[in-house]
Design a protein around this motif. Structure first.
Motif, PDB file in Angstrom:
ATOM      1  N   VAL A 183       0.852  -1.182   0.000  1.00 26.27           N
ATOM      2  CA  VAL A 183       0.000   0.000   0.000  1.00 26.27           C
ATOM      3  C   VAL A 183       0.896   1.243   0.000  1.00 26.27           C
ATOM      4  CG1 VAL A 183      -0.274   0.050   2.539  1.00 26.27           C
ATOM      5  CG2 VAL A 183      -1.981   1.132   1.095  1.00 26.27           C
ATOM      6  N   CYS A 184       0.555   2.207  -0.858  1.00 30.97           N
ATOM      7  CA  CYS A 184       1.364   3.440  -0.950  1.00 30.97           C
ATOM      8  C   CYS A 184       0.547   4.619  -0.439  1.00 30.97           C
ATOM      9  CB  CYS A 184       1.738   3.747  -2.395  1.00 30.97           C
ATOM     10  SG  CYS A 184       2.590   2.421  -3.222  1.00 30.97           S
ATOM     11  N   VAL A 185       1.216   5.533   0.229  1.00 31.27           N
ATOM     12  CA  VAL A 185       0.558   6.752   0.721  1.00 31.27           C
ATOM     13  C   VAL A 185       1.024   7.920  -0.134  1.00 31.27           C
ATOM     14  CG1 VAL A 185       0.112   8.221   2.711  1.00 31.27           C
ATOM     15  CG2 VAL A 185       0.616   5.793   3.051  1.00 31.27           C
ATOM     16  N   GLY A 186       0.098   8.531  -0.870  1.00 35.39           N
ATOM     17  CA  GLY A 186       0.410   9.701  -1.697  1.00 35.39           C
ATOM     18  C   GLY A 186       0.849   9.290  -3.097  1.00 35.39           C
ATOM     19  N   PHE A 187       0.397  10.073  -4.090  1.00 33.42           N
ATOM     20  CA  PHE A 187       0.872   9.848  -5.456  1.00 33.42           C
ATOM     21  C   PHE A 187       1.568  11.109  -5.942  1.00 33.42           C
ATOM     22  CE2 PHE A 187       0.365   9.503 -10.145  1.00 33.42           C
ATOM     23  CZ  PHE A 187       1.077   8.324 -10.320  1.00 33.42           C
ATOM     24  N   GLY A 188       2.786  11.306  -5.460  1.00 32.54           N
ATOM     25  CA  GLY A 188       3.644  12.386  -5.947  1.00 32.54           C
ATOM     26  C   GLY A 188       4.717  11.747  -6.825  1.00 32.54           C
ATOM     27  N   PRO A 189       5.716  12.546  -7.243  1.00 39.09           N
ATOM     28  CA  PRO A 189       6.773  11.993  -8.083  1.00 39.09           C
ATOM     29  C   PRO A 189       7.466  10.757  -7.476  1.00 39.09           C
ATOM     30  CG  PRO A 189       6.945  14.369  -7.983  1.00 39.09           C
ATOM     31  CD  PRO A 189       5.845  13.997  -7.048  1.00 39.09           C
ATOM     32  N   ALA A 190       7.576  10.716  -6.142  1.00 42.19           N
ATOM     33  CA  ALA A 190       8.297   9.589  -5.523  1.00 42.19           C
ATOM     34  C   ALA A 190       7.550   8.278  -5.714  1.00 42.19           C
ATOM     35  CB  ALA A 190       8.502   9.873  -4.035  1.00 42.19           C
ATOM     36  N   THR A 191       6.261   8.262  -5.368  1.00 42.91           N
ATOM     37  CA  THR A 191       5.519   7.007  -5.547  1.00 42.91           C
ATOM     38  C   THR A 191       5.271   6.736  -7.025  1.00 42.91           C
ATOM     39  OG1 THR A 191       3.651   8.295  -4.792  1.00 42.91           O
ATOM     40  CG2 THR A 191       4.336   6.517  -3.373  1.00 42.91           C
ATOM     41  N   ALA A 192       5.218   7.824  -7.840  1.00 48.21           N
ATOM     42  CA  ALA A 192       5.075   7.614  -9.286  1.00 48.21           C
ATOM     43  C   ALA A 192       6.299   6.867  -9.809  1.00 48.21           C
ATOM     44  CB  ALA A 192       4.909   8.948  -9.998  1.00 48.21           C
ATOM     45  N   GLY A 193       7.486   7.236  -9.323  1.00 46.51           N
ATOM     46  CA  GLY A 193       8.709   6.532  -9.717  1.00 46.51           C
ATOM     47  C   GLY A 193       8.655   5.079  -9.266  1.00 46.51           C
ATOM     48  N   PHE A 194       8.145   4.878  -8.057  1.00 47.66           N
ATOM     49  CA  PHE A 194       8.037   3.518  -7.511  1.00 47.66           C
ATOM     50  C   PHE A 194       7.074   2.675  -8.356  1.00 47.66           C
ATOM     51  CE2 PHE A 194       5.650   0.651  -4.635  1.00 47.66           C
ATOM     52  CZ  PHE A 194       6.687  -0.192  -4.250  1.00 47.66           C
ATOM     53  N   LEU A 195       5.887   3.226  -8.594  1.00 52.03           N
ATOM     54  CA  LEU A 195       4.857   2.443  -9.283  1.00 52.03           C
ATOM     55  C   LEU A 195       5.201   2.239 -10.762  1.00 52.03           C
ATOM     56  CD1 LEU A 195       1.681   3.991  -7.605  1.00 52.03           C
ATOM     57  CD2 LEU A 195       2.675   1.736  -7.188  1.00 52.03           C
ATOM     58  N   THR A 196       5.876   3.222 -11.366  1.00 53.29           N
ATOM     59  CA  THR A 196       6.267   3.067 -12.776  1.00 53.29           C
ATOM     60  C   THR A 196       7.222   1.887 -12.921  1.00 53.29           C
ATOM     61  OG1 THR A 196       5.992   5.417 -13.183  1.00 53.29           O
ATOM     62  CG2 THR A 196       7.378   4.231 -14.746  1.00 53.29           C
ATOM     63  N   ALA A 197       8.234   1.858 -12.054  1.00 56.54           N
ATOM     64  CA  ALA A 197       9.223   0.772 -12.152  1.00 56.54           C
ATOM     65  C   ALA A 197       8.599  -0.576 -11.782  1.00 56.54           C
ATOM     66  CB  ALA A 197      10.408   1.078 -11.236  1.00 56.54           C
ATOM     67  N   LEU A 198       7.711  -0.568 -10.770  1.00 58.43           N
ATOM     68  CA  LEU A 198       7.134  -1.829 -10.299  1.00 58.43           C
ATOM     69  C   LEU A 198       6.106  -2.381 -11.290  1.00 58.43           C
ATOM     70  CD1 LEU A 198       7.241  -3.508  -7.573  1.00 58.43           C
ATOM     71  CD2 LEU A 198       5.061  -2.411  -7.026  1.00 58.43           C
ATOM     72  N   SER A 199       5.232  -1.485 -11.757  1.00 53.74           N
ATOM     73  CA  SER A 199       4.076  -1.958 -12.534  1.00 53.74           C
ATOM     74  C   SER A 199       4.485  -2.658 -13.827  1.00 53.74           C
ATOM     75  CB  SER A 199       3.137  -0.793 -12.847  1.00 53.74           C
ATOM     76  OG  SER A 199       3.811   0.166 -13.618  1.00 53.74           O
ATOM     77  N   LYS A 200       5.645  -2.273 -14.370  1.00 52.37           N
ATOM     78  CA  LYS A 200       6.079  -2.866 -15.640  1.00 52.37           C
ATOM     79  C   LYS A 200       6.515  -4.318 -15.464  1.00 52.37           C
ATOM     80  CE  LYS A 200       7.860   1.428 -17.588  1.00 52.37           C
ATOM     81  NZ  LYS A 200       9.068   2.240 -17.695  1.00 52.37           N
ATOM     82  N   ARG A 201       6.788  -4.709 -14.202  1.00 51.26           N
ATOM     83  CA  ARG A 201       7.421  -6.015 -14.007  1.00 51.26           C
ATOM     84  C   ARG A 201       6.543  -6.989 -13.218  1.00 51.26           C
ATOM     85  NH1 ARG A 201      12.941  -4.042 -13.027  1.00 51.26           N
ATOM     86  NH2 ARG A 201      13.489  -6.032 -12.053  1.00 51.26           N
TER      87      ARG A 201
END
Ligand SMILES: Cc1cc2nc3c(=O)[nH]c(=O)nc-3n(C[C@H](O)[C@H](O)[C@H](O)COP(=O)(O)OP(=O)(O)OC[C@H]3O[C@@H](n4cnc5c(N)ncnc54)[C@H](O)[C@@H]3O)c2cc1C
Ligand code: SF4
Ligand code: SF4
Length: 608
Positions: free
Chosen positions: A6-24
């Motif tokens: 679970v992630c708290v907040g969708f700023g650039p930091a979690t966007a970076g996290f989810l971008t890298a994670l979601s592709k894999r």
């Protein structure tokens, strides 16, 4: 409800996290690359909760080197992102005071006199000097001018199109769930309550989301970050005493503008020496521009809105802005303690990314690339741990995420920047010299200065204006403003020679009109107030009432019995009041009398 992450907040930091994670998370044949522990047979269940009404509301227009962003999107074409432009020109400009109303030290006055006297020998035009040289560490060559709101919407669409993660805007997280020093998930905000949080019609208690890993990317004033700091403390010697309030406009430039897309201007010197300004040009004659009022501006006159208008009216900027029109307006605070504000980055069941984790580079004023990169580093680490079926313990996160972060450019540059701003604690000129020293010597040499909490440094109006305005006159103005229910700064600034703003109804307008026209602020009913005056008796005794003077949205106004009144419907969630309150609370000298809790609403424009 159960999730894997679970992630708290969708700023650039979690966007970076989810971008890298979601592709894999899913194999090319559609089978799960990583299986969920809570939903066997399905791919990893990843949820992200964002408090703003939509993705990308209320962030900011930025310039970034975009190293992390380009690594995530190797074929990135700025034309694909609305309002994005490659950086084409960068200038650092010193603004001389054309009015004579700012508070300048004798060193600056002497410098201004020299500039005026030898103006013919210098690039001195329009009451400003364009610095002929700026240090390379400030350059954003190869970088991008972005509207963070537009960029975040673009990234959000990419991430969600993978079908592997869910982002829920309009859903604030009210607290982290902690059991035996382990974070086991989050609780969402109660709905159907009154302003004090008491259940009313349609009460719905906030849902609990249990997850093996909680990713905290709630930014510089995130309430969940604050909760973990209170629970686990900060590492020895760390603190978050440095910050700045950033206020900005997005404008349509006049049809005949000479400013080209990708132009980046940074200013200093005016409206007060401590206040920095920026102007970034997007495509289609749109610009983001604004000012930063830093924590070390030792003044009770912290009115970003009024100063922003004087800044726009400076002849150097006004020749570009005359005839421009406000599209959108916003404010947000920036954590400027950098690595010195770094909390415990990992613990059992949680990891912290982005500005709330101390990633912002305080030498270059760059936070987006850094926040994004810390998120991407965490994603790599999570995938590594999932592959070998290791739990998200403090140790395993230290061995992976912390290791990656410490070995990266984010850490190396943060160390160079760590003490670069200390000089500002003792004056602007010293501060600028300290920054240059730190940047040019890779952090080996800096100028000293101890950051102190706001209540130790914000003088009273009487102290600040001693020798300029008689005490009795301040008392009189205070009484008059209290009767009218308005803040005091307008009257005091006028008294000190700041001219009235010539409202034109399209760029120069009252704060209230900017809120209506450009702020697009919303606050859905059924939620508790998120700005709380913890000890009303401290407010009663408080002389500066700086929370009223500085409030970015005029959401804090004089109230009954000396305790300010908060209006949730005007609040833009900038967090300025939380940082700036002039009183510490009993028992914790690092915390102010304002609590900034999770809340909904705020800015309602993705152009910010
Ligand atoms: C005016 C201004 C100008 C700037 N200019 C630049 C620049 O030119 N270049 C640059 O690189 N950087 C710039 N920055 C800094 C940059 O914007 C930040 O460093 C960056 O946005 C940090 O990203 P983040 O994801 O860590 O946090 P944030 O961007 O703050 O995102 C955190 C998110 O978490 C959400 N959130 C908070 N609490 C909760 C909760 N309880 N529940 C759910 N969601 C929550 C927030 O709504 C927000 O969307 C600027 C900042 C400001 C204020
Ligand atoms: S919130 Fe802080 S600054 Fe505002 S009146 Fe109370 S003590 Fe003073
Ligand atoms: S009340 Fe809201 S708008 Fe005003 S300073 Fe606080 S967070 Fe910002």
């Amino acid at each position: 409800m159960d999730a894997d992450i679970v992630c708290v907040g969708f700023g650039p930091a979690t966007a970076g996290f989810l971008t890298a994670l979601s592709k894999r998370l899913v194999n090319p044949d559609g089978t799960p690359a990583v299986e969920s522990a809570v939903m066997p047979g399905a791919p990893l269940q990843v949820l992200c909760y964002e408090r703003a009404d939509d993705i990308g509301f209320g962030v900011s227009g930025v310039v970034t080197r975009a190293r992390g962003l380009r690594a995530a999107f190797p074929n990135l074409d700025p034309k694909d992102i609305p309002m994005a432009a490659p950086v084409t020109e960068e200038k650092v400009v010193y603004l001389v005071d054309p009015i004579g109303a700012s508070r300048r030290s004798w060193t600056l006055r002497a410098a201004d006199a020299c500039i005026r006297a030898f103006g013919g020998l210098l690039p001195f035009e329009h009451e400003a000097v364009e610095l002929p040289w700026s240090p390379p560490f400030l350059h954003k060559t190869g970088g991008l001018v972005l509207s963070m709101g537009q960029f975040m919407q673009w990234v959000g669409a990419q991430v969600q199109s993978t079908g592997t993660v869910q982002i829920w805007p309009g859903t604030p997280v009210s607290q982290a769930l902690i059991e035996d020093h382990k974070v086991i998930g989050v609780r969402l905000l109660d709905q159907g309550v009154d302003k004090q949080g008491k259940p009313g019609d349609g009460f719905m208690p906030g849902m609990d989301i249990h997850a093996a890993l909680t990713v905290l990317g709630d930014g510089p004033v995130g309430p969940i970050g604050q909760q973990l700091d209170a629970q686990f403390g900060l590492p020895e010697g760390h603190h978050t005493r440095d910050w700045a309030v950033g206020m900005k406009f997005v404008v349509d430039l006049p049809a005949d503008t000479a400013l080209k897309p990708g132009t980046v201007l940074h200013t200093f010197g005016f409206p007060e020496p401590e206040i920095f300004g920026f102007l970034y040009v997007h495509p289609d004659r749109v610009a983001s521009l604004g000012i930063f009022v830093p924590s070390w501006f030792d003044s009770p006159m912290r009115t970003a809105y009024r100063y922003l208008q004087h800044w726009m009216l400076h002849p150097y900027l006004w020749r570009h802005l005359k005839g421009a029109k406000l599209r959108s307006w916003g404010a947000k605070t920036l954590g400027e303690s950098g690595r010195r504000g770094e909390p415990h980055l990992v613990g059992d069941g949680y990891a912290r990314v982005g500005e709330g984790s101390g990633s912002t580079n305080v030498l270059t004023g760059s936070g987006v690339d850094e926040a994004w990169t810390t998120g991407a580093q965490l994603a790599e680490s999570v995938l590594e741990l999932l592959k070998v079926n290791k739990p998200f313990t403090r140790q395993s996160l230290e061995d992976t995420y912390l290791k990656r972060r410490r070995a990266s450019w984010v850490e190396a540059e943060a160390r160079v920047a760590e003490k670069s701003r200390d000089g500002f604690q003792k004056g602007v000129v010293r501060g600028m010299v300290g920054m240059a020293l730190a940047g040019l010597t890779n952090g080996r040499f800096t100028l000293s200065g101890e950051p102190v909490p706001p209540y130790k440094r914000i003088p009273t109006f009487e102290e600040y204006y001693r020798g300029r305005i008689p005490q009795e006159e301040i008392q009189q103005l205070r009484k008059e403003c209290a009767i009218k229910g308005v803040s005091l700064h307008g009257a005091l600034m006028q008294r000190c020679g700041w001219p009235a703003i010539p409202y034109d109804g399209q760029l120069l307008m009252s704060h209230q009109d900017a809120l209506l026209l450009g702020g697009k602020v919303q606050a859905p009913p059924g939620y508790a107030d998120h700005v709380i005056f913890l000890y009303p008796e401290l407010c009663e005794r408080c002389g500066t009432k700086i929370c009223i003077e500085l409030c970015s949205g005029q959401a804090i106004a004089p109230g009954l019995g000396g305790v300010p009144a908060f209006d949730r419907e005007k609040c833009v969630h900038c967090g300025a009041c939380y940082w700036n309150c002039a009183q510490p609370i009993p028992g914790d000298p690092e915390r102010t009398n304002i609590a900034f809790r999770a809340g909904t609403g705020g800015l309602h424009s993705a152009e910010n």
